[in-house]
Design a protein around this motif. Structure first.
Motif, PDB file in Angstrom:
ATOM      1  N   ARG A  27       7.421  -2.394   6.076  1.00  9.37           N
ATOM      2  CA  ARG A  27       7.537  -3.848   5.934  1.00  9.37           C
ATOM      3  C   ARG A  27       6.436  -4.561   6.708  1.00  9.37           C
ATOM      4  O   ARG A  27       5.863  -5.546   6.237  1.00  9.37           O
ATOM      5  N   GLU A  28       6.146  -4.092   7.912  1.00 11.14           N
ATOM      6  CA  GLU A  28       5.092  -4.736   8.707  1.00 11.14           C
ATOM      7  C   GLU A  28       3.735  -4.582   8.044  1.00 11.14           C
ATOM      8  O   GLU A  28       2.915  -5.509   8.051  1.00 11.14           O
ATOM      9  N   ILE A  29       3.481  -3.436   7.448  1.00 14.90           N
ATOM     10  CA  ILE A  29       2.201  -3.219   6.769  1.00 14.90           C
ATOM     11  C   ILE A  29       2.130  -4.087   5.518  1.00 14.90           C
ATOM     12  O   ILE A  29       1.083  -4.673   5.204  1.00 14.90           O
ATOM     13  N   ALA A  30       3.233  -4.210   4.798  1.00 16.66           N
ATOM     14  CA  ALA A  30       3.249  -5.086   3.628  1.00 16.66           C
ATOM     15  C   ALA A  30       3.008  -6.531   4.028  1.00 16.66           C
ATOM     16  O   ALA A  30       2.352  -7.288   3.303  1.00 16.66           O
ATOM     17  N   ALA A  31       3.528  -6.940   5.184  1.00 23.46           N
ATOM     18  CA  ALA A  31       3.345  -8.319   5.651  1.00 23.46           C
ATOM     19  C   ALA A  31       1.884  -8.622   5.951  1.00 23.46           C
ATOM     20  O   ALA A  31       1.445  -9.772   5.851  1.00 23.46           O
ATOM     21  N   ALA A  32       1.119  -7.592   6.315  1.00 19.57           N
ATOM     22  CA  ALA A  32      -0.302  -7.794   6.628  1.00 19.57           C
ATOM     23  C   ALA A  32      -1.154  -7.977   5.390  1.00 19.57           C
ATOM     24  O   ALA A  32      -2.307  -8.392   5.473  1.00 19.57           O
ATOM     25  N   ARG A  33      -0.583  -7.646   4.209  1.00 23.76           N
ATOM     26  CA  ARG A  33      -1.296  -7.766   2.937  1.00 23.76           C
ATOM     27  C   ARG A  33      -2.622  -7.022   2.985  1.00 23.76           C
ATOM     28  O   ARG A  33      -2.716  -5.934   3.517  1.00 23.76           O
ATOM     29  N   GLY A  34      -3.689  -7.604   2.459  1.00 23.34           N
ATOM     30  CA  GLY A  34      -4.960  -6.898   2.340  1.00 23.34           C
ATOM     31  C   GLY A  34      -5.656  -6.646   3.656  1.00 23.34           C
ATOM     32  O   GLY A  34      -6.567  -5.818   3.733  1.00 23.34           O
ATOM     33  N   ASP A 122      13.113 -10.437   6.019  1.00 22.88           N
ATOM     34  CA  ASP A 122      11.906 -11.186   5.688  1.00 22.88           C
ATOM     35  C   ASP A 122      12.145 -12.189   4.577  1.00 22.88           C
ATOM     36  O   ASP A 122      13.107 -12.089   3.812  1.00 22.88           O
ATOM     37  N   ALA A 123      11.225 -13.141   4.482  1.00 22.83           N
ATOM     38  CA  ALA A 123      11.104 -14.008   3.310  1.00 22.83           C
ATOM     39  C   ALA A 123       9.919 -13.501   2.506  1.00 22.83           C
ATOM     40  O   ALA A 123       8.822 -13.317   3.050  1.00 22.83           O
ATOM     41  N   LEU A 124      10.133 -13.256   1.229  1.00 24.18           N
ATOM     42  CA  LEU A 124       9.105 -12.706   0.345  1.00 24.18           C
ATOM     43  C   LEU A 124       8.675 -13.767  -0.658  1.00 24.18           C
ATOM     44  O   LEU A 124       9.515 -14.345  -1.356  1.00 24.18           O
ATOM     45  N   SER A 125       7.379 -14.044  -0.720  1.00 28.47           N
ATOM     46  CA  SER A 125       6.848 -14.971  -1.727  1.00 28.47           C
ATOM     47  C   SER A 125       6.790 -14.246  -3.061  1.00 28.47           C
ATOM     48  O   SER A 125       5.904 -13.435  -3.298  1.00 28.47           O
ATOM     49  N   LEU A 126       7.759 -14.547  -3.914  1.00 26.94           N
ATOM     50  CA  LEU A 126       7.895 -13.803  -5.161  1.00 26.94           C
ATOM     51  C   LEU A 126       6.996 -14.348  -6.261  1.00 26.94           C
ATOM     52  O   LEU A 126       6.537 -13.596  -7.122  1.00 26.94           O
ATOM     53  N   ASP A 127       6.734 -15.661  -6.244  1.00 29.07           N
ATOM     54  CA  ASP A 127       5.892 -16.240  -7.283  1.00 29.07           C
ATOM     55  C   ASP A 127       5.418 -17.614  -6.828  1.00 29.07           C
ATOM     56  O   ASP A 127       5.981 -18.222  -5.906  1.00 29.07           O
ATOM     57  N   ARG A 128       4.362 -18.113  -7.485  1.00 33.11           N
ATOM     58  CA  ARG A 128       3.884 -19.468  -7.226  1.00 33.11           C
ATOM     59  C   ARG A 128       3.202 -19.997  -8.472  1.00 33.11           C
ATOM     60  O   ARG A 128       2.770 -19.222  -9.333  1.00 33.11           O
TER      61      ARG A 128
END
Length: 271
Positions: A27-34, A122-128
């Motif tokens: 989860r922490e690695i996913a939060a860091a994104r690219g 976490d809160a996940l940004s699913l779409d925008r």
């Protein structure tokens, strides 16, 4: 033959703990994104000793669940995570269901509309969906994760959760908030204000240039979620907030009614 005592064998408990720790690292690695995440940050965020975190991360790299950048020494999601994700399509496609609402919000305000859902702590940004205003407010990419309570959309998500569950999520994230210049006490106060108002507002603490207003929905048999409009601060003065809030409330009611007609998803424990 002796009867079982009903207690869990130590090895079984250790195995469960390892899985929980692995999930926390992912989860922490996913939060860091690219940008990737270095060992010291991952160890601090998960409460693991650096040597333990290193061993676990190396095992995940060996399994191609993670990839390590040799130059920056940071960890990123690996190819196997993508492959597994393709097989994990949810029974309820909330993103597809909410796309018309996001489109209407973006067109009606000219600003960026976000769909945010709960994902564990976490809160996940699913779409925008981006509006027509030339200056875009894009502080979050699709797939960004942050602790519940950081930003208007994430605050509204907690407000959609049962009170005791939401309060527990704030307490569980206490060690993560200082990275965002927040404390659990401050998030708890803002959560109470959100519950009282029925909507969340951000003050630019997460990203200084932007402001947001969000409304909660879901939280029963579907994940706790929110609709949010984020704009540059000049476009979210109080008088304009009221008009935007009315649009958000209308779309949240539309989605609540629509979700009531959908078959309930199978419980996963992930929300």
């Amino acid at each position: 033959m002796t009867e079982s005592s009903g207690t869990e064998p130590p090895r079984s408990r250790d195995g469960a703990q390892t899985i929980h720790r692995t999930a926390a690292l992912l989860r922490e690695i996913a939060a860091a994104r690219g940008g990737g995440a270095p060992l010291n940050r991952l160890a601090a965020a998960t409460g693991l000793a650096p040597s333990t975190a290193h061993r676990m991360l190396q095992a995940l790299v060996d399994e191609e669940l993670l990839a390590k950048d040799p130059a920056s020494r940071t960890y990123r999601p690996g190819p196997l995570l993508y492959e597994l994700g393709l097989a994990a399509a949810p029974q309820l496609d909330l993103r597809k269901l909410c796309q018309p609402s996001l489109q209407r919000l973006a067109e009606g305000t000219g600003d960026t509309a976000y769909l945010t859902i709960r994902s564990g702590g976490d809160a996940l940004s699913l779409d925008r969906c981006e509006g027509s205003f030339p200056i875009k407010a894009l502080p979050l990419d699709i797939g960004n994760r942050r602790p519940l309570g950081v930003g208007a959309g994430a605050l509204a998500v907690i407000a959609a959760m049962p009170r005791a569950e939401g309060d527990a999520a704030v307490a569980a994230n206490a060690a993560r908030y200082p990275r965002y210049r927040l404390t659990a006490e401050r998030v708890a106060r803002e959560l109470e204000a959100t519950r009282a108002r029925g909507h969340a507002v951000s003050t630019g603490r997460f990203v200084a240039r932007y402001r947001g207003v969000a409304v909660p929905f879901g939280g029963g048999e579907v994940p706790a979620a929110s609709l949010c409009i984020i704009a540059i601060s000049e476009r979210l003065k109080p008088e304009r907030q009221d008009r935007i809030l009315a649009l958000l409330v209308r779309e949240a009611a539309t989605l609540t009614a629509l979700l009531a007609t959908q078959p309930p998803p199978e419980p996963t424990g992930h929300w």
